[in-house]
Design an enzyme around this catalytic site. Structure first.
Site, PDB file in Angstrom:
ATOM      1  N   HIS A 133      37.533  -8.267  29.399  1.00 32.72           N
ATOM      2  CA  HIS A 133      36.784  -9.490  29.702  1.00 32.72           C
ATOM      3  C   HIS A 133      36.128 -10.091  28.466  1.00 32.72           C
ATOM      4  O   HIS A 133      35.724 -11.255  28.485  1.00 32.72           O
ATOM      5  CB  HIS A 133      35.752  -9.233  30.814  1.00 32.72           C
ATOM      6  CG  HIS A 133      34.532  -8.487  30.379  1.00 32.72           C
ATOM      7  ND1 HIS A 133      34.369  -7.140  30.598  1.00 32.72           N
ATOM      8  CD2 HIS A 133      33.395  -8.890  29.749  1.00 32.72           C
ATOM      9  CE1 HIS A 133      33.198  -6.746  30.128  1.00 32.72           C
ATOM     10  NE2 HIS A 133      32.591  -7.800  29.607  1.00 32.72           N
ATOM     11  N   ASP A 163      39.857  -2.959  32.636  1.00 33.48           N
ATOM     12  CA  ASP A 163      39.039  -3.824  31.794  1.00 33.48           C
ATOM     13  C   ASP A 163      39.036  -3.341  30.340  1.00 33.48           C
ATOM     14  O   ASP A 163      37.983  -3.237  29.711  1.00 33.48           O
ATOM     15  CB  ASP A 163      37.608  -3.904  32.325  1.00 33.48           C
ATOM     16  CG  ASP A 163      36.855  -5.109  31.752  1.00 33.48           C
ATOM     17  OD1 ASP A 163      37.491  -5.932  31.072  1.00 33.48           O
ATOM     18  OD2 ASP A 163      35.630  -5.200  31.959  1.00 33.48           O
ATOM     19  N   SER A 242      29.161  -5.188  25.833  1.00 38.47           N
ATOM     20  CA  SER A 242      30.461  -4.911  26.453  1.00 38.47           C
ATOM     21  C   SER A 242      31.511  -4.591  25.397  1.00 38.47           C
ATOM     22  O   SER A 242      31.667  -5.326  24.420  1.00 38.47           O
ATOM     23  CB  SER A 242      30.924  -6.119  27.272  1.00 38.47           C
ATOM     24  OG  SER A 242      30.113  -6.309  28.396  1.00 38.47           O
TER      25      SER A 242
END
Length: 409
Positions: A133, A163, A242
Site C-alpha cells: 500500500h 500487503d 508502514s
C-alpha cells in the site's frame, strides 16, 4: 632404556593424534559435518529456506548486545540494547516517497505528490522490502537513503494479499549499504520486547519500543484478503511507519509494520505487522518471478448468502457453492460436482445443485476471503484436502491445485 616395537610405536602415534583431534573438536576448533544434522540439511537443501536459493547479499551482522564501549556504560542494559540496535540498523531503513498521476480539467495527465512510507534494505545490491500500500498506484518511486541521497527505484513485484512489495535501486558507486537481517517469527512470545524503526510523519529513522501484544491475529484487509498470523504490538506505529522493520532485541527483523487500528488514524498503542516468515517466502517469489504463484481450485464458486439459502433450500447457511468446474480440470477429475440448474441473480448466472465447499486444507471456508486465506501459502501442483457437503452428507477428498492466474483466464 626400554625399547618399543614398531607396532607399539604406530599404535601410540595414532592414539596421540586421535586424542588431539578429540580435544580440538571439544573446544570448537574443529567442526565435524553431520550428514543428518540440521546445518548440513540447510546447506544441501536450499528449499528448506526459500531465500537460500536467491543468495541474498547482506552486510556483516554484529550482535548489537556485544557492542559495549566505555561510553555506553553510563546507560542501563535496556538502553544499551536500544542504542546498539538503532546505531547498527537505522541506516538500513529508507524513506519511500511516490508520485502519482492525476487528470486535469483538460484531460491531461499531471504528476502529483503521492504517499510516503518506510522500507528495509535487505540486499546490498539495493533490494528494499516494504508494504504494497506504500507504493500502490505510484507512477514513480523514490528511495531516500540515510545520507540524504534520493534515488529512483523500480518495482520488482507486489503481493497485495500480504500487503508486501519489493523495490530495487542502484546503489551509488562506492557505497556500502547496510541491510536489515531476517529473523524468525515462528517462536515469538507475547511480552517479548520489540523495536520499530521508520519514518512517521516524515521524521526519518524514528525508533519506538514496545512488546509483542498478541500473536496469530487474522486481519481482513479487503473483501477477498485476510492476512493471517499478524503480530500485534504496542510499539508506536504512525502514518509513515508502514513498510519499516519490527525488530527483536538482537536487531533481527521479525515483522514488517503494516497498519494501525485507531479511531483517529494515529497511534493509540495497537499496531500490526506481517510476520517475517511470510515475508521471506513472498520475497523469494517476488525476486525470482516478479509475482507470487499460488494454487487454486479450478472451479467457479459462489459465497452462500441468505436469499440463496432460502431459494435453493440449501442444507447450510454458509460455505462456497460450486457453480461450475473447468472442463477436464483438477476439480472435475477429483470428483467435485458442479451445478446443473441455472438461475439468474442480478447480472450473473448461478448454477444450483453443485457441491458446497466447507473446508480447504484444514481451514473452514465460510467466505471467499476464507478460501483465499486457506490457499495463500499453497503452490500450483500441490494436493490439498477438501470437505464438501453433498445432499446433506459430508464428503472428504483430495485434489491437485491449478495455477490461480491460469484458471481464471
Amino acid at each position: 632404556m626400554k625399547l618399543y616395537s614398531r607396532g607399539q610405536v604406530i599404535f601410540f602415534s595414532v592414539l596421540s593424534v586421535l586424542i588431539v583431534v578429540m580435544f580440538a573438536v571439544g573446544i570448537g576448533v574443529l567442526r565435524i559435518p553431520l550428514k543428518g544434522g540440521t546445518e548440513a540439511e540447510a546447506v544441501k537443501n536450499p528449499e528448506a529456506d526459500p531465500l537460500e536459493a536467491l543468495q541474498l547479499r547482506q552486510s556483516p551482522y554484529t550482535n548489537p548486545l556485544l557492542t559495549k564501549t566505555a561510553e555506553l556504560q553510563a546507560y542501563t542494559e535496556d538502553e544499551r540494547e536500544n542504542i546498539g540496535v538503532y546505531e547498527q540498523l537505522n541506516e538500513a531503513v529508507v524513506n519511500i516517497t511516490t508520485e502519482t498521476v492525476a487528470i486535469n480539467w483538460f484531460l491531461e495527465p499531471v504528476p502529483q505528490e503521492g504517499g510516503s512510507g518506510s522500507g528495509s534494505i535487505i540486499d546490498t545490491r539495493g533490494y528494499v522490502l516494504t508494504n504494497n500500500h506504500v507504493i500502490e498506484n505510484a507512477y514513480k518511486v523514490f528511495i531516500n537513503l540515510a545520507d540524504g541521497t534520493q534515488l529512483e527505484g523500480s518495482l520488482i513485484g507486489t503481493d497485495p494479499e500480504n500487503d508486501l512489495a519489493v523495490l530495487k535501486f542502484d546503489p551509488p558507486r562506492g557505497a556500502e549499504l547496510k541491510t536489515v537481517p531476517f529473523g524468525n517469527s515462528e517462536n515469538l512470545k507475547v511480552g517479548q520486547k520489540v523495536m520499530a524503526i521508520g519514518n512517521p510523519f516524515a521524521l526519518e529513522r524514528t525508533l519506538t519500543v514496545g512488546i509483542v501484544s498478541g500473536l496469530g491475529r487474522p486481519i481482513q484487509t479487503s473483501r477477498q484478503n485476510i492476512i493471517r498470523d499478524m503480530i500485534q504490538t504496542d510499539a508506536s506505529i504512525n502514518p509513515g511507519n508502514s513498510g519499516g522493520p519490527l525488530l527483536d532485541s538482537m536487531g533481527r527483523m521479525i515483522g514488517i509494520n503494516t497498519m494501525i487500528y485507531s479511531p483517529s488514524g494515529g497511534s493509540v498503542g495497537i499496531g500490526f505487522a506481517v510476520p517475517v516468515n511470510t515475508a521471506k517466502r513472498v520475497v523469494a517469489e517476488l525476486i525470482a518471478y516478479g509475482k507470487v504463484r499460488r494454487g487454486w481450485i479450478d472451479a467457479s464458486v459462489v459465497q452462500i448468502f441468505p436469499a440463496l439459502v432460502r431459494y435453493a433450500k440449501l442444507p447450510v447457511d454458509s460455505g462456497l457453492l460450486v457453480s461450475r468446474t473447468n472442463r477436464n480440470g483438477f476439480a472435475e477429475q477429483a470428483g467435485i460436482r458442479q451445478g446443473s440448474e441455472p438461475v439468474r441473480y442480478g447480472s450473473s448466472v448461478i448454477y444450483l445443485g453443485g457441491d458446497i465447499i466447507s473446508s480447504v486444507d484444514g481451514m473452514k471456508t465460510e467466505t471467499l476471503a476464507d478460501l483465499y486465506s486457506a490457499l495463500e501459502d499453497n503452490k500450483p501442483g500441490e494436493r490439498v484436502a477438501v470437505e464438501l457437503i453433498r445432499g446433506g452428507r459430508t464428503i472428504r477428498l483430495e485434489l491437485t491445485l491449478a495455477d490461480r492466474e491460469e484458471s481464471r483466464q
